[in-house]
Design a protein around this motif. Structure first.
Motif, PDB file in Angstrom:
ATOM      1  N   UNK A 243       0.832  -1.210   0.000  1.00 58.37           N
ATOM      2  CA  UNK A 243       0.000   0.000   0.000  1.00 58.37           C
ATOM      3  C   UNK A 243       0.856   1.245   0.000  1.00 58.37           C
ATOM      4  N   UNK A 301     -15.781   2.197  -3.637  1.00 57.52           N
ATOM      5  CA  UNK A 301     -14.765   2.663  -2.696  1.00 57.52           C
ATOM      6  C   UNK A 301     -15.381   2.896  -1.327  1.00 57.52           C
ATOM      7  N   UNK A 302     -14.509   3.169  -0.347  1.00 64.27           N
ATOM      8  CA  UNK A 302     -14.987   3.260   1.035  1.00 64.27           C
ATOM      9  C   UNK A 302     -15.827   4.512   1.261  1.00 64.27           C
ATOM     10  N   UNK A 303     -15.803   5.469   0.316  1.00 62.17           N
ATOM     11  CA  UNK A 303     -16.630   6.670   0.442  1.00 62.17           C
ATOM     12  C   UNK A 303     -17.998   6.470  -0.188  1.00 62.17           C
TER      13      UNK A 303
ATOM     14  N   UNK B   5      -4.737   6.339   6.621  1.00 64.23           N
ATOM     15  CA  UNK B   5      -6.100   5.938   6.987  1.00 64.23           C
ATOM     16  C   UNK B   5      -6.824   6.989   7.829  1.00 64.23           C
ATOM     17  N   UNK B   8      -8.629   9.446   5.852  1.00 61.95           N
ATOM     18  CA  UNK B   8      -9.600   8.936   4.869  1.00 61.95           C
ATOM     19  C   UNK B   8     -10.829   8.365   5.545  1.00 61.95           C
ATOM     20  N   UNK B   9     -11.123   8.798   6.741  1.00 62.70           N
ATOM     21  CA  UNK B   9     -12.237   8.234   7.480  1.00 62.70           C
ATOM     22  C   UNK B   9     -13.560   8.745   6.903  1.00 62.70           C
ATOM     23  N   UNK B  10     -14.383   7.852   6.329  1.00 59.68           N
ATOM     24  CA  UNK B  10     -15.606   8.318   5.652  1.00 59.68           C
ATOM     25  C   UNK B  10     -16.567   9.068   6.590  1.00 59.68           C
ATOM     26  N   UNK B  13     -15.366  12.499   7.143  1.00 62.53           N
ATOM     27  CA  UNK B  13     -15.534  13.251   5.897  1.00 62.53           C
ATOM     28  C   UNK B  13     -16.966  13.770   5.780  1.00 62.53           C
ATOM     29  N   UNK B  14     -17.922  12.905   6.069  1.00 63.78           N
ATOM     30  CA  UNK B  14     -19.330  13.339   5.987  1.00 63.78           C
ATOM     31  C   UNK B  14     -19.613  14.449   7.002  1.00 63.78           C
ATOM     32  N   UNK B  44     -12.069  10.188  -4.619  1.00 64.60           N
ATOM     33  CA  UNK B  44     -12.875   9.920  -3.435  1.00 64.60           C
ATOM     34  C   UNK B  44     -14.278  10.533  -3.536  1.00 64.60           C
ATOM     35  N   UNK B  46     -15.176  13.634  -3.466  1.00 68.32           N
ATOM     36  CA  UNK B  46     -15.370  14.723  -2.498  1.00 68.32           C
ATOM     37  C   UNK B  46     -16.341  15.762  -3.056  1.00 68.32           C
ATOM     38  N   UNK B 222      -8.551  13.048   1.649  1.00 70.58           N
ATOM     39  CA  UNK B 222      -9.942  13.518   1.684  1.00 70.58           C
ATOM     40  C   UNK B 222     -10.239  14.503   2.820  1.00 70.58           C
TER      41      UNK B 222
END
Lengths: 321, 362
Positions: A243, A301-303, B5, B8-10, B13-14, B44, B46, B222
């Protein structure tokens, strides 16, 4: 028109070359699978190896040449039986390098339970080869009752990987380009026959494919014919070192080669059992499902976004196996 | 994976997207300057999390994309010389010149090689004393220090068979150019975090003050992007126009002093032509007189005819936020990453490539 390096990648350029040049010349059947099954029982395959450098973290061209071919046999559901080994050696190659490569080929054959029974050796002038090129041909037999192939894939099938993806591609890239990930990532090159045999004993497997050149993406793209495949990106196991390398260099682990992993299609009712069996061999995971559709690969994807897999024209890494 | 990570926490982000929606009372146009930011925004999704009132405009910060065709044509002409090994970054290989790409030249027999660092090209020059190693140096202030150090090293170690085509460009003059017209096209900028990590933030204060435009230094993950947009929207709603550093884990106000000094020692600002933006005063970097013997364009004086771009390509408008990739009739049809008409479809930082990779719908 001339041959370009893109034709040797795992992308659409290679497919175009096979479909418009190789196929018409020798017969399209020769292109369909990595291993041919003759008379329903005898499997046969061949593979040429031009990897540079000859030795990489986790393996070398000798180990790769044996594993690549026995794994192609395993993907047809076949038990590997015998191998040939042909060498093209470049003038000036140190004999100790050759000895080392041959020793690791022999060791890989022992691991895979297959004998090397015949071969050929040629020497070319300095500058006309890259040290060593290896070609292996393998035969195996498909056990009674085993029928594994793309024709059995159905909407609703679960898609599994037998372990984390992209290690071989990342390892070769790192050492060839001097990127310094060598300590963090070794190639996964290994025979998968034991894992395949264990899986076949427990589960009605619909299809198997090893994600070598072009990675998991190439396998999905090729097998999404007559139906769609939807992949959950977050479910795909990826080693942290891989990764890190892919984040840094803008690559996608799905496009990196594996040499000791396979993708399996099984009925969704059997997915938990299949994962349990494969977990004894590696970090296996269900990564997606087959669904009805015209033949696309969706990546979630995770979003919560969804995109189509776009298969590259050439390989993101020129010539890795 | 650490440092990735957590950004990139969804859920987080929301949460940020909700705060942006609560803050916004009217339409705002925010331009992310850097192509790396464009790529992450599209990857992502966005932009799809944002309220309709916030429009993101993709900026000119893709170095491969703004490199004019004439520079590529010059590189192609130099690469054709039998003694030359032309080195550059992977992205440049498939960018169309007037007639062909560097990848085409390689297939036809030119010695074109991909390197990951200018120092690799310098090492190659040392190992091939009978050849001329030429590095095609594109990029913003981010990659300029590496080239500066390679040239300085070549001088010290007397590596005479090394030279560079220096096509480096500077971000601040480009922002000025975008703001120069009579009509305001951008309300706020997300400045490129990596450029600021090298150069610092001081150059942006006069631009923010003169044009009354907030400039928020922003990262690439993100949550970085959403946080940068929130900061920019907050300034706009409150009528402020400041330089604000929201990428403090990488950017210090003074930048990276050693890198900045290397750039200043080896390069001087010059007027330069950008693809899409045209001629911009003081927007390029060129070798100073003391280092000019490492300038490949002077050393080889390549003869090239009139350069031209594919007439149907709208990359110029895409690069200044006046058009979206999907506005182009050729997008995904006559122009794909396999057969690109313009650089924005080739580079991993190009807006067209990002849309093609993440927004193709079959």
């Amino acid at each position: 028109m001339t041959v370009t390096l893109a034709h040797g990648g795992g992308g659409r350029a290679l497919r175009a070359l096979l479909e418009s040049h190789v196929g018409p010349a020798v017969g399209m059947d020769a292109l369909r699978h990595d291993a041919a099954v003759l008379d329903g029982r005898i499997a046969m395959t061949t593979d040429a190896f031009v990897v540079h450098p000859l030795t990489f973290p986790g393996g070398d061209i000798g180990r790769l040449a044996v594993c690549g071919t026995v794994n192609d046999l395993a993907m047809a559901g076949a038990v590997p039986y015998a191998l040939s080994l042909a060498l093209i050696l470049e003038e000036g190659l140190p004999l100790e390098v050759l000895d080392r490569i041959l020793a690791s080929a022999a060791e890989a054959a022992r691991e895979a339970g297959v004998r090397i029974v015949t071969g050929d050796t040629k020497v070319v002038e300095r500058g006309r080869g890259d040290g060593v090129y290896v070609t292996t041909t393998g035969i195996g037999h498909v056990p009674e009752g085993v029928d594994v192939g793309p024709h059995r894939i159905r909407p609703g099938d679960a898609v599994l990987v037998s372990g984390d993806v992209g290690r071989h591609g990342a390892a070769v890239l790192s050492v060839r380009e001097g990127l310094g990930f060598d300590d963090a990532v070794g190639s996964d090159v290994a025979p998968v026959a034991a894992a395949v045999a264990a899986l076949l004993a427990e589960v009605d497997v619909h299809c198997l494919r090893d994600p070598t050149r072009g990675g998991v993406a190439a396998v999905l793209d090729e097998l999404a014919t007559g139906h769609d495949i939807a992949i959950d990106e977050a479910a795909v196991p990826v080693h942290d070192g891989v990764r890190a390398a892919t984040e840094l260099f803008g690559l996608d682990p799905l496009h990196l080669a594996c040499e000791g992993r396979f993708v399996a299609f099984v009925m969704k009712e059997e997915v938990n059992r299949a994962v349990d069996v494969l977990r004894t061999f590696g970090e296996a995971a269900e990564i997606g499902r087959v669904q009805s559709g015209p033949g696309r690969v969706w990546i979630r994807d995770s979003f919560g976004g969804e995109r189509l897999l776009v298969r590259p024209w050439g390989d993101p890494l020129p010539r890795i196996c | 994976m650490r440092f990735v990570d957590e950004w990139r926490d969804p859920e987080a982000a929301r949460g940020l997207a909700r705060r942006i929606a609560e803050r916004v009372t009217r339409p705002w146009r925010i331009m992310e300057v850097c192509g790396g930011q464009t790529h992450a925004l599209v990857r992502f999704g966005i932009d799809r999390l944002l309220p309709e009132a916030v429009t993101l405009l993709h900026g000119p910060g893709c170095p491969v994309c703004v490199t004019p065709t004439a520079t590529l044509d010059a590189a192609l002409a130099i690469a054709r010389r039998p003694e030359v090994v032309l080195c550059t970054y992977g992205d440049m290989l498939r960018v169309p010149g007037t007639e062909r790409t560097l990848a085409d030249a390689k297939t036809a027999g030119a010695d074109v090689r991909i390197v990951y660092s200018t120092l690799d090209a310098l090492a190659l020059a040392e190992s091939l004393p009978d050849r001329e190693v030429v590095f095609l140096a594109v990029g913003f202030e981010t990659t300029a220090p590496g080239v500066a150090i390679a040239v300085a090293q070549a001088e010290i170690r007397k590596i005479v068979n090394f030279s560079a085509i220096v096509a480096h460009v500077r971000v601040p003059p480009a922002l000025e150019a975008i703001l120069a017209g009579p009509e305001r096209v951008v309300d706020g900028f997300l400045a490129a975090g990596h450029v600021c990590a090298v150069m610092g933030t001081a150059e942006y204060a006069p631009i923010a003050a003169r044009h009354r435009v907030p400039i928020v230094v922003t990262g690439f993950e993100p949550l970085d992007l959403l946080d940068g947009i929130l900061a920019c929207v907050t300034q706009l709603e409150e009528g402020r126009h400041e330089v604000e550093n929201r990428y403090a884990r990488a950017v210090r106000d003074e930048g990276n002093r050693a890198a900045r000094e290397a750039v200043l020692r080896v390069f001087e600002p010059v007027d330069r032509t950008w693809r899409g933006l045209g001629d911009i005063p003081h927007s390029g970097l060129a070798l100073r007189a003391a280092y000019r013997r490492f300038d490949a364009l002077e050393r080889f004086a390549p003869q090239v005819g009139a350069s031209r771009d594919a007439p149907e390509c709208i990359a110029g408008a895409v690069l200044v936020g006046k058009a979206r990739p999907t506005d182009c009739p050729a997008f995904g049809k006559a122009c794909t990453p396999d057969h690109p008409l313009g650089a924005t479809m080739v580079s991993s930082e190009g807006a067209c490539a990002a849309y093609h990779r993440y927004r193709s719908v079959g």
